[in-house]
Design an enzyme around this catalytic site. Structure first.
Site, mmCIF file in Angstrom:
data_model
loop_
_atom_site.group_PDB
_atom_site.id
_atom_site.type_symbol
_atom_site.label_atom_id
_atom_site.label_comp_id
_atom_site.label_asym_id
_atom_site.label_seq_id
_atom_site.Cartn_x
_atom_site.Cartn_y
_atom_site.Cartn_z
ATOM 1 N N GLY A 216 0.813 -1.203 0.000
ATOM 2 C CA GLY A 216 0.000 0.000 0.000
ATOM 3 C C GLY A 216 0.846 1.252 0.000
ATOM 4 O O GLY A 216 0.497 2.264 -0.627
ATOM 5 N N THR A 217 1.971 1.211 0.706
ATOM 6 C CA THR A 217 2.875 2.362 0.722
ATOM 7 C C THR A 217 3.402 2.649 -0.670
ATOM 8 O O THR A 217 3.452 3.811 -1.098
ATOM 9 C CB THR A 217 4.042 2.098 1.689
ATOM 10 O OG1 THR A 217 3.523 2.014 3.022
ATOM 11 C CG2 THR A 217 5.075 3.203 1.621
ATOM 12 N N GLN B 54 -7.705 1.958 5.181
ATOM 13 C CA GLN B 54 -8.461 1.550 6.366
ATOM 14 C C GLN B 54 -9.922 1.257 6.079
ATOM 15 O O GLN B 54 -10.564 0.509 6.811
ATOM 16 C CB GLN B 54 -8.354 2.624 7.454
ATOM 17 C CG GLN B 54 -7.001 2.711 8.118
ATOM 18 C CD GLN B 54 -6.633 1.460 8.891
ATOM 19 O OE1 GLN B 54 -7.493 0.690 9.321
ATOM 20 N NE2 GLN B 54 -5.340 1.228 9.070
ATOM 21 N N SER C 90 -4.314 -1.256 0.686
ATOM 22 C CA SER C 90 -3.354 -2.274 1.081
ATOM 23 C C SER C 90 -4.089 -3.519 1.559
ATOM 24 O O SER C 90 -4.961 -3.442 2.430
ATOM 25 C CB SER C 90 -2.451 -1.736 2.193
ATOM 26 O OG SER C 90 -1.425 -2.641 2.510
ATOM 27 N N ALA C 91 -3.733 -4.681 1.016
ATOM 28 C CA ALA C 91 -4.495 -5.907 1.254
ATOM 29 C C ALA C 91 -4.449 -6.365 2.699
ATOM 30 O O ALA C 91 -5.425 -6.930 3.202
ATOM 31 C CB ALA C 91 -3.990 -7.022 0.340
ATOM 32 N N HIS C 92 -3.333 -6.163 3.398
ATOM 33 C CA HIS C 92 -3.251 -6.705 4.760
ATOM 34 C C HIS C 92 -4.138 -5.960 5.739
ATOM 35 O O HIS C 92 -4.314 -6.391 6.868
ATOM 36 C CB HIS C 92 -1.800 -6.721 5.253
ATOM 37 C CG HIS C 92 -1.238 -5.386 5.600
ATOM 38 N ND1 HIS C 92 -0.733 -4.521 4.661
ATOM 39 C CD2 HIS C 92 -1.096 -4.766 6.794
ATOM 40 C CE1 HIS C 92 -0.297 -3.435 5.257
ATOM 41 N NE2 HIS C 92 -0.509 -3.544 6.551
ATOM 42 N N CYS D 297 5.281 7.917 24.241
ATOM 43 C CA CYS D 297 6.009 7.005 25.119
ATOM 44 C C CYS D 297 6.268 5.653 24.472
ATOM 45 O O CYS D 297 7.044 4.859 24.994
ATOM 46 C CB CYS D 297 5.228 6.801 26.415
ATOM 47 S SG CYS D 297 4.799 8.328 27.261
#
Length: 460
Positions: A69-70, A177, A194-196, A320
């Site tokens: 996807g990136t 998303q 993105s498939a994942h 954090c």
């Protein structure tokens, strides 16, 4: 062990597993070859492209598969900017885009272009009018995610797309998303996913470019995927990605409604069970499976570790838990509390009993972390002072806010507490604490030595 981080990577869908195994046997050959095995592979690739295009809402010849996807985002941004370089060099993005979009913007700026970030409100959504106002002369491309990856807020894609159409500016939508939950509203020019994120295998992205959009792929190319994603296609993974996308979309309405009820339970119960909590993101216009909240006086890394010890896998945008020790750009842009941040994103099939157990465990975990950090506020002094200075230099979140909470009762109403802190998170968390606790944030100054100082006036 309940896995509550589907927004990072959804578990592999059973249909994806079945399709992957079948394609390993049938789709190993080169789909560009004319012999039997190649033709069989080409049929599988064409079928996957048609299935994905149907889910996206585009023509099959407008969609290509990418290695991630990136990569789809980077290729979409660079190709659209290059194709419209005669128009200008301005890229307009929302301030809460995924890092892949922001990194593409950084590369564009380094090459001499300009990037304009449109701010968001406290829920994380852009104002369509504010976005439209930035689509001035010289704007080559606009980018807007369909839904935020950290807080789940859905963006007004349809309204922004209409503004882009009126301005003659193509709109790239990062739908990573949301695509598994339904189609993106009409009006976009480019779309990446993105498939994942929907239960397909990792290593498969998709990029759709509408016909008529000026697009010039950057970098070396070949004959694969219309020259927009060079290299041999990972055909088994592509087949599994398309099959799982079709499967999750078939169940999206029913499963989305079920998960929305579970998320509503978390949104309502967490503030009741845990004091000093801020639930962030839009309460209505949001993804059905995702909720994010932040806990005052809590070290985010310790909180996530303790939840993991209790058997819950969650993520965080807290500084954090970051190697940079700065809050996520999303929380910073929204102006909400970042310390003790927890993102819960439920995968399909999440059991109601697991959510109930999470709600039962969370209060004790938060209380334990707060106690460990000494977060109990001190009693007010008999004769409160007018001004106090808290030196929290060199201390990381949430210590500066904890120290502020301990002494606020030691100054008179109308008096001030000045917190010295060189932690970047303090710039976000101290104002957020003031809003949550009904105190007035005066502003940021600097000491003679140049250290940041944050002034809080006691009002209650």
């Amino acid at each position: 062990m309940p896995y509550f981080d589907a927004a990072s990577a959804a578990p592999l869908h059973p249909v994806a597993r079945q399709a992957l195994l079948a394609a390993l046997d049938e789709g190993w050959a080169d789909p560009a070859r004319l012999y039997r095995e190649g033709r069989r592979a080409r049929l599988l690739l064409d079928a996957a492209r048609e299935a994905a295009a149907e889910a996206v809402g585009c023509r099959p010849d407008e969609l290509v598969f990418t290695p991630s996807g990136t990569r789809a985002v980077h290729s979409g941004v660079s190709g659209a900017l290059a194709g419209r370089r005669r128009v200008g060099g301005r890229l307009v993005v929302s301030a809460v885009e995924h890092s892949s979009v922001l990194h593409a913007g950084e590369a564009h700026a380094a090459a001499g272009g300009t990037v304009t970030e449109v701010p968001v409100g406290r829920t994380g959504a852009v104002d369509p009018a504010a976005f439209a106002a930035e689509l001035g002369e010289g704007t080559a491309l606009a980018c807007l995610q369909s839904a935020n990856h950290e807080v789940g807020t859905e963006q007004p894609v349809a309204e922004v797309a209409e503004a882009c159409r009126a301005a003659g500016v193509p709109l790239l939508v990062d739908a990573a998303q949301s695509l598994g939950w339904g189609p993106v509203p009409e009006g976009w020019s480019l779309l990446a996913a993105s498939a994942h994120k929907w239960g397909g295998p990792a290593g498969v992205g998709l990029l759709a470019v509408r016909k008529g959009v000026r697009f010039a792929p950057q970098g070396p190319s070949d004959e694969r995927e219309s020259g927009r994603a060079p290299g041999f296609e990972n055909l088994p993974a592509i087949v599994a990605a398309a099959a799982s996308l079709r499967a999750v979309r078939a169940d999206a309405a029913a499963e989305g409604a079920r998960l929305r009820e579970l998320v509503d339970r978390i949104r309502a119960r967490v503030p009741e069970l845990v004091p000093d909590v801020e639930v962030v993101g839009d309460p209505v216009r949001r993804l059905p499976h995702l909720v994010t909240f932040s806990c005052l006086y809590v070290d985010g890394e310790t909180l996530l570790s303790e939840l993991d010890r209790e058997g819950f896998s969650v993520s965080s945008g807290s500084s954090c838990t970051s190697s940079t020790l700065t809050p996520s750009h999303v929380l910073r842009a929204m102006g909400v509390l970042s310390e003790g941040n927890v993102r819960v994103s439920l995968p399909a099939g999440t059991d109601s009993a697991d959510v109930d157990r999470f709600l039962a465990v969370l209060p004790g975990v938060v209380a334990s972390v707060r106690e460990r950090l000494g977060a109990a506020p001190a009693a007010a002094e008999p004769e409160p002072a007018q001004e106090l200075v808290v030196d929290a230099l060199g201390k990381r979140c949430p210590i500066p806010v904890i120290e502020l909470a301990k002494v606020i009762g030691s100054v008179r109403v109308g008096g001030t507490v000045t917190v010295l802190s060189d932690d970047a998170a303090a710039r976000l968390d101290i104002p957020a604490w003031c809003e949550m606790r009904g105190q007035r944030y005066v502003g940021e100054t600097a000491t003679p030595q140049g250290a940041p100082a944050y002034v809080v006036r006691r009002t209650t």
